[in-house]
Structure formats: structure tokens, C-alpha cells
Design an enzyme around this catalytic site. Structure first.
Site, PDB file in Angstrom:
ATOM      1  N   GLY A  50      -1.898  -2.492  -1.819  1.00  0.00           N
ATOM      2  CA  GLY A  50      -2.126  -2.109  -3.209  1.00  0.00           C
ATOM      3  C   GLY A  50      -3.300  -2.904  -3.732  1.00  0.00           C
ATOM      4  N   GLU A  51      -3.121  -3.557  -4.838  1.00  0.00           N
ATOM      5  CA  GLU A  51      -4.188  -4.366  -5.437  1.00  0.00           C
ATOM      6  C   GLU A  51      -3.589  -5.740  -5.733  1.00  0.00           C
ATOM      7  OE1 GLU A  51      -7.453  -3.813  -5.852  1.00  0.00           O
ATOM      8  OE2 GLU A  51      -7.309  -5.896  -6.487  1.00  0.00           O
ATOM      9  N   SER A  52      -4.039  -6.726  -4.956  1.00  0.00           N
ATOM     10  CA  SER A  52      -3.372  -8.030  -5.009  1.00  0.00           C
ATOM     11  C   SER A  52      -3.433  -8.682  -6.391  1.00  0.00           C
ATOM     12  CB  SER A  52      -3.952  -8.958  -3.949  1.00  0.00           C
ATOM     13  OG  SER A  52      -5.348  -9.069  -4.093  1.00  0.00           O
ATOM     14  N   CYS A  82      -1.995  -5.831   3.964  1.00  0.00           N
ATOM     15  CA  CYS A  82      -3.234  -5.723   3.186  1.00  0.00           C
ATOM     16  C   CYS A  82      -3.143  -6.563   1.903  1.00  0.00           C
ATOM     17  CB  CYS A  82      -3.556  -4.257   2.921  1.00  0.00           C
ATOM     18  SG  CYS A  82      -5.295  -4.006   2.557  1.00  0.00           S
ATOM     19  N   ARG A 111     -10.946 -11.592   0.983  1.00  0.00           N
ATOM     20  CA  ARG A 111     -10.632 -10.322   0.318  1.00  0.00           C
ATOM     21  C   ARG A 111     -11.781  -9.331   0.499  1.00  0.00           C
ATOM     22  NH1 ARG A 111     -10.290  -9.601  -5.678  1.00  0.00           N
ATOM     23  NH2 ARG A 111      -9.031  -7.726  -5.787  1.00  0.00           N
ATOM     24  N   ILE A 139      -7.922  -0.285   4.664  1.00  0.00           N
ATOM     25  CA  ILE A 139      -8.415   0.239   3.386  1.00  0.00           C
ATOM     26  C   ILE A 139      -8.818  -0.944   2.503  1.00  0.00           C
ATOM     27  CG2 ILE A 139      -7.883   1.664   1.365  1.00  0.00           C
ATOM     28  CD1 ILE A 139      -5.542   2.891   3.122  1.00  0.00           C
ATOM     29  N   HIS A 180      -2.457  -1.191   7.514  1.00  0.00           N
ATOM     30  CA  HIS A 180      -1.303  -0.551   6.874  1.00  0.00           C
ATOM     31  C   HIS A 180      -0.385   0.113   7.900  1.00  0.00           C
ATOM     32  CE1 HIS A 180      -2.713  -0.871   2.673  1.00  0.00           C
ATOM     33  NE2 HIS A 180      -3.926  -0.774   3.200  1.00  0.00           N
ATOM     34  N   GLU A 182       2.485   0.862   7.501  1.00  0.00           N
ATOM     35  CA  GLU A 182       3.404   1.767   6.777  1.00  0.00           C
ATOM     36  C   GLU A 182       2.825   3.176   6.680  1.00  0.00           C
ATOM     37  OE1 GLU A 182       1.588  -0.630   5.597  1.00  0.00           O
ATOM     38  OE2 GLU A 182       0.926  -0.322   3.526  1.00  0.00           O
TER      39      GLU A 182
HETATM   40  N1  GLN Z   1      -8.624  -4.862  -1.680  1.00  0.00           N
HETATM   41  C1  GLN Z   1      -7.253  -4.931  -2.096  1.00  0.00           C
HETATM   42  C2  GLN Z   1      -6.942  -6.278  -2.739  1.00  0.00           C
HETATM   43  O1  GLN Z   1      -7.755  -7.119  -2.826  1.00  0.00           O
HETATM   44  C3  GLN Z   1      -6.317  -4.685  -0.943  1.00  0.00           C
HETATM   45  C4  GLN Z   1      -6.420  -3.251  -0.499  1.00  0.00           C
HETATM   46  C5  GLN Z   1      -5.171  -2.682   0.083  1.00  0.00           C
HETATM   47  O2  GLN Z   1      -4.069  -3.228  -0.017  1.00  0.00           O
HETATM   48  N2  GLN Z   1      -5.330  -1.536   0.687  1.00  0.00           N
HETATM   49  O3  GLN Z   1      -5.848  -6.509  -3.162  1.00  0.00           O
END
Ligand code: GLN
Length: 201
Positions: A50-52, A82, A111, A139, A180, A182
């Protein structure tokens, strides 16, 4: 039918459904974790992609940040993919200003490491403990810049400009991948985590 310990999936943001599906396919009881009582009901936790930065902020807002950190300190098994890898890392390079992590893994992650040219890509990689390569989907992924002495490297990128970069690790009851598992219908990496959770009990 489900067997074994219940595994939670951090569900405030990220690809939660995908993880729940894979764990379900493996016959594991898996629940979405949005509050502390749900965390308390789990023996282990998956931190999804997701987006950390968003995930860390939401964890703070919903009073999950410190409880998860505490459980990790107490030895709860956790698996980050990720963004989830970033959350488990003790140190970040290229993080947002004042970006927090839960920590636990003695690694430095970079990152968005693969850069704009190779923002998202797929490739086959060998993962320690698995007989055949995993088709890994990356991704906007991090890579692991460096690892502490007690961290086992499970996989590295095999080809291209990033060849040699570490993309899967394990340290005790913690596991993380840059890619990923998943996504794509291969449950073998999750199986490694489920085995680790079962071993720990
Ligand atoms: N770039 C995202 C982050 O910094 C991670 C991307 C992902 O989980 N697919 O959180």
C-alpha cells in the site's frame, strides 16, 4: 475449514483482500485488523502492500501503532510485503519527512528504490526454502539496502540493473518481501510465513 493460529491482516489501508484470500486458500483463519481488540485476537500479523506513510499515519490515528509495535517487541510473528516491509524496517532511506516505522527488522530499506524507469515490473526470483522460482511482482517497491547480522537474506533480484539487491528477508519471527506474493495466485511465500507462525508456537 481452517486450522492453526489466527492471522490478522492490517486493514486500515493496502491490499488487504488479496492477503486474506491467500491465507484463506491455505486454510488459515485470517481476519482484518482495524482496532486493538482485533489485533489482540491474532497470533500473527500481515502488513500489506500500500502506502507506508499513509499506513503509519492511520495506525497512529486508530491507536494501533503502539499496540502493534509492542506485540512485535514481544515476539509476535509479522510478515510485511512492499509497504509492509518498510513498516517493519528499523531504518528507511528516502522516506517522507518524519516517516515513522513500527520497526523490528534490523534492516535499512530504500523506499521507491527501483526508480522511475522500472517503477513496476515482474520477474522470476529464487526464494530460500522454495524449490522453484517465484514470479515476483514489484510495484514502486523498496529494496533492502543493508541487513544486520541476525537477518537472513531469502531472495535477491537476479537480473537487470538491480541484480543482487535484497528483496526478501527473515529475522526470527519477522519476514518481509519487496514484492507482492499476495498478487498472482502463488501461495508458497505465505506458506513460509504460516510455517514460521506455527513453529513459533
Ligand atoms: N512505494 C510505497 C511506499 O513507499 C510502497 C508500494 C507498495 O506497497 N506497492 O509505501
Amino acid at each position: 475449514m481452517t486450522t492453526g493460529p489466527r492471522i490478522g491482516v492490517f486493514a486500515l489501508q493496502g491490499d488487504v483482500r488479496e492477503h486474506l484470500r491467500v491465507l484463506g486458500d491455505l486454510g488459515v483463519e485470517a481476519i482484518a485488523v482495524r482496532r486493538e481488540s482485533e489485533l489482540d485476537a491474532c497470533a500473527a500479523l500481515v502488513l500489506p502492500g500500500g502506502e507506508s506513510t499513509t499506513m503509519a499515519k492511520l495506525a497512529r490515528t486508530f491507536d494501533l501503532f503502539e499496540p502493534i509495535r509492542q506485540r512485535i517487541k514481544e515476539g509476535m510473528p509479522a510478515f510485511g510485503t512492499c509497504a509492509g516491509m518498510i513498516l517493519l524496517a528499523d531504518r528507511i532511506e528516502g522516506g517522507a519527512h518524519d516517516q515513522e516505522t513500527l520497526g523490528g527488522l534490523d534492516i535499512t530499506v530504500r523506499r521507491n528504490a527501483f526508480g522511475r524507469q522500472v517503477d513496476s515490473f515482474e520477474g522470476d526470483i529464487d526464494v530460500a526454502g522454495l524449490d522453484a522460482p517465484v514470479h515476483a511482482i514489484f510495484i514502486r517497491a523498496p529494496w533492502v539496502e543493508s541487513v544486520g547480522a541476525s537477518v537472513e537474506v531469502l531472495a535477491r533480484v537476479e537480473q537487470g540493473p538491480a541484480a543482487g539487491r535484497i528483496v526478501a528477508v527473515r529475522q526470527g519471527s519477522l519476514m518481509a518481501t519487496s514484492f507482492h506474493p499476495e498478487v498472482g495466485g502463488d501461495s508458497r511465500v505465505h506458506r513460509l510465513f504460516v510455517d514460521l507462525v506455527t513453529e513459533e508456537r
